[in-house]
Write a protein that holds these residues in place. Structure first.
Motif, mmCIF file in Angstrom:
data_model
loop_
_atom_site.group_PDB
_atom_site.id
_atom_site.type_symbol
_atom_site.label_atom_id
_atom_site.label_comp_id
_atom_site.label_asym_id
_atom_site.label_seq_id
_atom_site.Cartn_x
_atom_site.Cartn_y
_atom_site.Cartn_z
ATOM 1 N N CYS A 79 -14.710 2.922 1.283
ATOM 2 C CA CYS A 79 -14.447 3.885 2.343
ATOM 3 C C CYS A 79 -15.744 4.227 3.074
ATOM 4 O O CYS A 79 -16.829 4.191 2.491
ATOM 5 N N VAL B 223 -11.779 1.593 -2.668
ATOM 6 C CA VAL B 223 -10.471 2.236 -2.630
ATOM 7 C C VAL B 223 -9.387 1.167 -2.720
ATOM 8 O O VAL B 223 -9.520 0.069 -2.181
ATOM 9 N N GLY C 123 -6.051 3.332 1.285
ATOM 10 C CA GLY C 123 -6.815 4.241 2.126
ATOM 11 C C GLY C 123 -6.196 4.391 3.493
ATOM 12 O O GLY C 123 -5.080 3.925 3.756
ATOM 13 N N CYS D 282 -10.890 7.300 2.493
ATOM 14 C CA CYS D 282 -10.085 7.531 1.293
ATOM 15 C C CYS D 282 -9.164 8.733 1.440
ATOM 16 O O CYS D 282 -8.269 8.937 0.620
#
Length: 311
Positions: free
Chosen positions: A260, A267, A270, A281
């Protein structure tokens, strides 16, 4: 042309992960260097047109350890003292006395990273042994290698063969390097530079997995320190054409997770800005990258869509 990115960060080699059993770095930096020298000499002996450049990924940055270009390739970008060309006469003796000696000389001049903390403050040597997360400037080294390849290709030197990058990394990935690392990977793909990745540590590298997958290179992780030279000679010494006739190690899986832009963390699911494609995120009303705003209505309708990485 083969550009080798070598992990020389003392913080890794002196950490417990740098001496873990069951990885290529188990025997230490000295044993790794010996096997790398054998590989370099073998690669240069395959063809008189082969060239090698070695870049150290150190605790204080990236440094050229050795280059073997043609005589006319010194444009001031590298130290003239380390631009000797010895592969034009054939035989092993000039290669061994040149590459090995100069790599060791350059290594001896690098700053010993174990003497200080990352913030520059003094620390005892025992403090290094307690480090659990050691990173290295991988993205910077990759960018240096691609720029060096581009400089050779733009000169139109017919002696230089198709460039390749071989990365020998031991430390873990740093999520903060995600954006520059992906930029370097796609730049290498655009200019047709394969990236081979040899893992010295025990942890897999999502960056190098994606680099090998996207650029058409190879990703492998030796399980023993004394088999490193065997892997290098049997896998990374062959060019792209020769690899069509070889049984090469298959990459079992690739970690395609993105990091992110807000916290630099990998992630699984997201939020993506529909304007600049920045990844976050958490859902946001305002994109901090491009400034695009999303009202509550747009968020409810899915304008700022979620994504899931492909496997």
């Amino acid at each position: 042309m083969l550009i080798i990115l070598l992990e020389t960060n003392p913080l890794f080699w002196e950490s417990p992960k740098g001496r873990s059993f069951g990885c290529a770095a188990a025997n230490g930096l000295e044993a790794t260097l010996r096997q790398l020298m054998v590989f370099i000499n073998g690669y240069l002996s395959l063809n008189q047109q082969n060239r090698v450049a070695v870049i150290a990924m150190h605790s204080d940055g990236c440094h050229y350890l050795y280059v073997s270009p043609a005589e006319e390739d010194n444009d001031g970008g590298l130290d003239a003292e380390y631009l000797g060309f010895t592969n034009n006469v054939g035989g092993l003796e000039p290669i061994q006395s040149d590459a090995c000696t100069r790599i060791l000389e350059r290594l001896s001049t690098l700053t010993p990273g174990h003497a200080r903390n990352m913030d520059g403050s003094d620390s005892p040597a025992e403090a290094v042994l307690t480090r659990t997360h050691v990173t290295t400037p991988l993205a910077a080294a990759m960018s240096m290698a691609i720029c060096y390849c581009n400089r050779l290709q733009t000169r139109g030197n017919s002696v230089i063969s198709v460039p390749r990058i071989l990365c020998l990394q031991g430390s873990e990935d740093s999520a903060s390097q995600y954006i520059p690392m992906m930029n370097a990977i796609f730049s290498a793909q655009r200019v047709g530079i394969p990236i081979d990745s040899c893992l010295l540590g025990c942890d897999d590298s999502a960056f190098l997995q994606q680099a090998a997958h996207i650029t058409g290179g190879l990703y492998y992780k030796p399980r023993r320190g004394d088999t490193l030279v065997q892997h290098l000679l049997s896998v990374s010494s062959a060019d792209q054409y020769s690899r069509r006739f070889l049984q090469l190690p298959n990459q079992r899986g690739v970690d395609f997770r993105a990091s992110c832009f807000c916290h630099k963390r990998p992630v699984d699911t997201g939020f993506v800005c529909s304007v600049c494609l920045s990844i976050f995120c958490e859902d946001r009303v305002l994109c901090p990258t491009c400034g695009a705003s999303f009202s509550a209505t747009l968020l409810d309708s899915g304008a700022a869509s979620t994504f899931e990485p492909t496997s």
